[in-house]
Write an enzyme that holds these catalytic residues in place. Structure first.
Site, PDB file in Angstrom:
ATOM      1  N   LYS A 121       0.828  -1.222   0.000  1.00 56.63           N
ATOM      2  CA  LYS A 121       0.000   0.000   0.000  1.00 56.63           C
ATOM      3  C   LYS A 121       0.859   1.268   0.000  1.00 56.63           C
ATOM      4  O   LYS A 121       0.625   2.179  -0.785  1.00 56.63           O
ATOM      5  CB  LYS A 121      -0.933   0.033   1.229  1.00 56.63           C
ATOM      6  CG  LYS A 121      -1.906  -1.138   1.304  1.00 56.63           C
ATOM      7  CD  LYS A 121      -2.896  -0.984   2.456  1.00 56.63           C
ATOM      8  CE  LYS A 121      -2.289  -1.051   3.836  1.00 56.63           C
ATOM      9  NZ  LYS A 121      -1.726  -2.351   4.220  1.00 56.63           N
ATOM     10  N   ARG A 139      -9.467   0.770   9.273  1.00 52.02           N
ATOM     11  CA  ARG A 139      -9.126  -0.619   9.581  1.00 52.02           C
ATOM     12  C   ARG A 139     -10.225  -1.316  10.377  1.00 52.02           C
ATOM     13  O   ARG A 139     -10.082  -2.493  10.707  1.00 52.02           O
ATOM     14  CB  ARG A 139      -7.833  -0.659  10.390  1.00 52.02           C
ATOM     15  CG  ARG A 139      -6.574  -0.923   9.556  1.00 52.02           C
ATOM     16  CD  ARG A 139      -5.397  -0.825  10.503  1.00 52.02           C
ATOM     17  NE  ARG A 139      -4.239  -1.568  10.137  1.00 52.02           N
ATOM     18  CZ  ARG A 139      -3.158  -1.024   9.545  1.00 52.02           C
ATOM     19  NH1 ARG A 139      -3.160   0.225   9.157  1.00 52.02           N
ATOM     20  NH2 ARG A 139      -2.101  -1.769   9.324  1.00 52.02           N
TER      21      ARG A 139
HETATM   22  P1  AMP Z   1       0.860   0.176   9.010  1.00 50.13           P
HETATM   23  O1  AMP Z   1       2.061   1.017   8.799  1.00 50.13           O
HETATM   24  O2  AMP Z   1      -0.334   0.679   8.243  1.00 50.13           O
HETATM   25  O3  AMP Z   1       1.119  -1.291   8.777  1.00 50.13           O
HETATM   26  O4  AMP Z   1       0.462   0.327  10.547  1.00 50.13           O
HETATM   27  C1  AMP Z   1       1.344  -0.099  11.573  1.00 50.13           C
HETATM   28  C2  AMP Z   1       0.551  -0.266  12.863  1.00 50.13           C
HETATM   29  O5  AMP Z   1      -0.023   1.002  13.250  1.00 50.13           O
HETATM   30  C3  AMP Z   1      -0.619  -1.211  12.785  1.00 50.13           C
HETATM   31  O6  AMP Z   1      -0.219  -2.572  12.977  1.00 50.13           O
HETATM   32  C4  AMP Z   1      -1.497  -0.715  13.940  1.00 50.13           C
HETATM   33  O7  AMP Z   1      -0.973  -1.121  15.191  1.00 50.13           O
HETATM   34  C5  AMP Z   1      -1.309   0.801  13.835  1.00 50.13           C
HETATM   35  N1  AMP Z   1      -2.321   1.395  12.936  1.00 50.13           N
HETATM   36  C6  AMP Z   1      -2.115   1.957  11.719  1.00 50.13           C
HETATM   37  N2  AMP Z   1      -3.266   2.379  11.173  1.00 50.13           N
HETATM   38  C7  AMP Z   1      -4.244   2.072  12.068  1.00 50.13           C
HETATM   39  C8  AMP Z   1      -5.648   2.214  12.082  1.00 50.13           C
HETATM   40  N3  AMP Z   1      -6.309   2.749  11.045  1.00 50.13           N
HETATM   41  N4  AMP Z   1      -6.325   1.784  13.179  1.00 50.13           N
HETATM   42  C9  AMP Z   1      -5.676   1.246  14.237  1.00 50.13           C
HETATM   43  N5  AMP Z   1      -4.359   1.045  14.276  1.00 50.13           N
HETATM   44  C10 AMP Z   1      -3.631   1.441  13.209  1.00 50.13           C
END
Ligand code: AMP
Length: 190
Positions: free
Chosen positions: A14, A89
């Site tokens: 993404k 999410r």
């Molecule tokens: P990502 O970089 O999108 O993989 O996000 C890393 C981590 O940040 C995730 O595993 C969650 O712990 C937290 N996180 C990111 N976006 C969200 C969201 N929309 N809702 C809740 N936690 C989030």
């Protein structure tokens, strides 16, 4: 506005694709993961709170995440559109996003999910972990948890937007250029 939700499991590409899409379509890129990591890097109260969830592979609570997202959108009035990367999410986050955009006289244009197998994303995340410095990219148990959370809490968001015919799925395996081509093809058809 062109408001695109870039959807898919952790490690599905993404962030990589969002970087190309923002340039081509002149959109604002909002990655909630990046926003949390920025706060963690500055050791702010929000960063400390987020860290306690992120480093276990759990979601940060909706109220916190939605508040942060709303601040970012409000701070960027007049944009041509937004790519939401890693948000929403949960179905509650999707509802909050809909009302936020509705208040701006806009809506979600499309949700595009990058389809990649569990085996492939696990390999990709472990590879990324060698250079990303992310604690949540280096531990197979945390990665497993992130994938489980995606299946249980996040995939319902795909079904939520499918109800209004807005959810699409594309093949997320292949070269970065090939996947970008598939995304552009889907967006250009809107
Ligand atoms: P990502 O970089 O999108 O993989 O996000 C890393 C981590 O940040 C995730 O595993 C969650 O712990 C937290 N996180 C990111 N976006 C969200 C969201 N929309 N809702 C809740 N936690 C989030």
């Amino acid at each position: 506005m062109l408001n695109l939700i870039l959807f898919g499991p952790p490690g599905s590409g993404k962030g990589t694709q969002a970087a190309f899409l923002v340039e081509k379509y002149q959109l604002l890129h909002i990655s909630t993961g990046d926003l949390f990591r920025y706060e963690m890097g500055n050791n702010t109260p929000l960063g400390q709170l987020a860290k306690s969830y992120i480093n276990k592979g759990q979601l940060v609570p909706d109220s916190v995440t939605i508040g942060m997202l709303k601040n970012k959108v409000d701070a960027n009035p007049g944009v041509k559109g937004i790519i939401f990367d890693g948000f929403p999410r949960t179905v509650a986050q999707a509802g909050a996003l809909d009302s936020l955009l509705d208040d701006m006289g806009s809506c979600v244009s499309v949700l595009i999910a990058l389809d990649v197998s569990d085996e492939e994303i696990t390999q990709r995340i472990l590879l990324r972990g060698q250079t990303s410095g992310r604690a949540d990219d280096n531990d197979p148990t945390i990665i497993r948890n992130r994938i489980d959370v995606y299946k249980n809490e996040t995939t319902p968001v795909f079904d939520y937007y499918a109800q209004s015919g807005k959810s699409l799925k594309i093949n997320g395996v292949g070269s970065i250029e090939a996947i970008f081509g598939r995304l552009c093809e889907a967006i250009n058809k809107l």
